[in-house]
Motif scaffolding. Structure first.
Motif, PDB file in Angstrom:
ATOM      1  N   LEU A 180      80.538 191.298  62.072  1.00  0.00           N
ATOM      2  CA  LEU A 180      79.653 192.153  60.459  1.00  0.00           C
ATOM      3  C   LEU A 180      78.321 192.722  60.929  1.00  0.00           C
ATOM      4  O   LEU A 180      77.854 192.840  60.063  1.00  0.00           O
ATOM      5  N   ASP A 181      78.370 193.160  62.885  1.00  0.00           N
ATOM      6  CA  ASP A 181      77.198 193.694  62.812  1.00  0.00           C
ATOM      7  C   ASP A 181      77.808 194.837  62.982  1.00  0.00           C
ATOM      8  O   ASP A 181      76.743 195.589  63.533  1.00  0.00           O
TER       9      ASP A 181
ATOM     10  N   ASN B 149      74.859 195.451  55.281  1.00  0.00           N
ATOM     11  CA  ASN B 149      75.043 193.349  54.754  1.00  0.00           C
ATOM     12  C   ASN B 149      74.378 193.163  55.044  1.00  0.00           C
ATOM     13  O   ASN B 149      74.875 192.467  56.402  1.00  0.00           O
TER      14      ASN B 149
ATOM     15  N   ASP C 135      71.281 189.619  56.827  1.00  0.00           N
ATOM     16  CA  ASP C 135      71.346 188.837  56.832  1.00  0.00           C
ATOM     17  C   ASP C 135      70.782 188.042  55.254  1.00  0.00           C
ATOM     18  O   ASP C 135      70.200 189.042  54.999  1.00  0.00           O
TER      19      ASP C 135
ATOM     20  N   ARG D  32      76.921 189.713  52.481  1.00  0.00           N
ATOM     21  CA  ARG D  32      76.468 188.553  54.371  1.00  0.00           C
ATOM     22  C   ARG D  32      77.491 187.334  53.970  1.00  0.00           C
ATOM     23  O   ARG D  32      77.690 186.530  54.876  1.00  0.00           O
TER      24      ARG D  32
ATOM     25  N   GLN E 113      80.654 186.855  53.596  1.00  0.00           N
ATOM     26  CA  GLN E 113      81.575 187.210  54.836  1.00  0.00           C
ATOM     27  C   GLN E 113      81.616 185.901  55.432  1.00  0.00           C
ATOM     28  O   GLN E 113      81.811 185.759  56.358  1.00  0.00           O
ATOM     29  N   ASP E 114      80.549 185.265  56.201  1.00  0.00           N
ATOM     30  CA  ASP E 114      80.133 184.119  56.303  1.00  0.00           C
ATOM     31  C   ASP E 114      80.695 183.123  55.949  1.00  0.00           C
ATOM     32  O   ASP E 114      81.096 182.614  56.635  1.00  0.00           O
TER      33      ASP E 114
END
Length: 308
Positions: A165-166, A210, A212, A217, A220-221
């Motif tokens: 995701l990063d 996205n 934090d 996000r 997604q998390d």
């Protein structure tokens, strides 16, 4: 007409019967073979040497850079960074001979550890194991590191699904500050730790912004924790255009394999010993990144960012 209809109907019954037999046979084989991904898989060197993988590596192009020789009489854990969207470089380097792993590190056998869910898909699982992919689990890694004669390089993508995701051009986030299980296993089996950083992996796709704390996000998390894999929203290039599609951009990816951190075998390491080794590993990874970043297209002002 009735005879033709009867023949067609009979043929359909035969096809369904054969299909039923094949499915039942494969299901029985699947049950019998379900533990193989955690028992070293079923690699096939001629499949890894398939010429297609050379074209795969040349597409980016992908290069594997050796900085020191590695003793084939030892076992290793390769810590692979970053995860990227789809781990293209780690697959190309350690599941194929596209970038020449066996030539660079003679005597070593590479195994890329991936989510166990990858081996739940019929047929795909069997093809994937031919590359040297194995299950990323304590049992699987322990099985490979317990080889007393050495020669195994277990490649672990430490950042996992959350690091995907990063993945974005210019992002150098490494999620490893609380991931210490690999250090405990390295101590238990006396396996040397080797940092690997793929410069350019995060440039292969562009991900929807996205940060934090954003709603996207958080969603997604949530999915990552519930499902075990992350749902990045991204795009690459198309076949006939360079602006949108699911094909990765053609961007050089240089995977640098650092010097090993040699370890004395300790079957019952303390938490302090695990923490100390983990600190040494992060320091070695940082030094590797800083030493080669400018050479492989990263600004002098950019640095690794460590997160949980």
């Amino acid at each position: 007409m009735k005879e033709i209809f009867s023949m067609v109907q009979s043929l359909q019954v035969d096809i369904l019967a054969d299909l039923h037999l094949y499915l039942c046979t494969y299901f029985a084989y699947y049950l019998y073979d379900r533990e193989t991904p955690a028992r070293g898989g079923r690699r096939l060197q001629c499949f890894r040497q398939w010429k297609l993988w050379k074209y795969y590596a040349n597409f980016f192009p992908l290069k594997l850079i050796k900085t020191v020789d590695l003793d084939p009489k030892k076992n290793y854990i390769f810590g692979c960074h970053p995860h990227g969207i789809l781990c293209y470089s780690h697959f190309g380097n350690f599941c194929t001979e596209g970038s020449g792993f066996s030539e660079l590190f003679p005597g070593l056998t590479s195994y890329l550890t991936v989510l166990s869910g990858q081996f739940m898909f019929p047929v795909f699982r069997d093809c994937f194991m031919l590359t040297g992919a194995v299950e990323v689990s304590k049992e699987s890694i322990s099985y490979l590191l317990s080889k007393e004669t050495g020669g195994n390089a277990v490649c672990v993508i430490l950042g996992g699904a959350s690091e995907a995701l990063d993945a974005n051009p210019g992002n150098f986030t490494v999620r490893a500050t609380k991931r210490k299980g690999f250090c405990r296993l390295a101590l238990k089996y006396g396996a040397s730790l080797v940092p690997v950083y793929s410069f350019g992996e995060n440039n292969l796709f562009v991900q929807v912004t996205n940060p934090d704390g954003s709603r996207l996000r958080k969603f997604q998390d949530f999915c990552t924790k519930r499902l075990g894999f992350s749902p990045p929203i991204f795009h690459g290039r198309g076949i006939f255009n360079y602006n949108f599609g699911l094909i990765p951009y053609r961007h050089p990816v240089n995977s640098v394999v650092g010097a090993p951190i040699n370890i004395e075998k300790n079957e019952k390491p303390t938490m302090e010993e695990v923490d100390d080794l983990h600190d040494r590993y992060l320091k070695a990874l940082t030094e590797l990144f800083e030493k080669y970043k400018v050479k492989y297209g990263v600004s002098e002002n950019d640095h690794l960012v460590f997160k949980d």
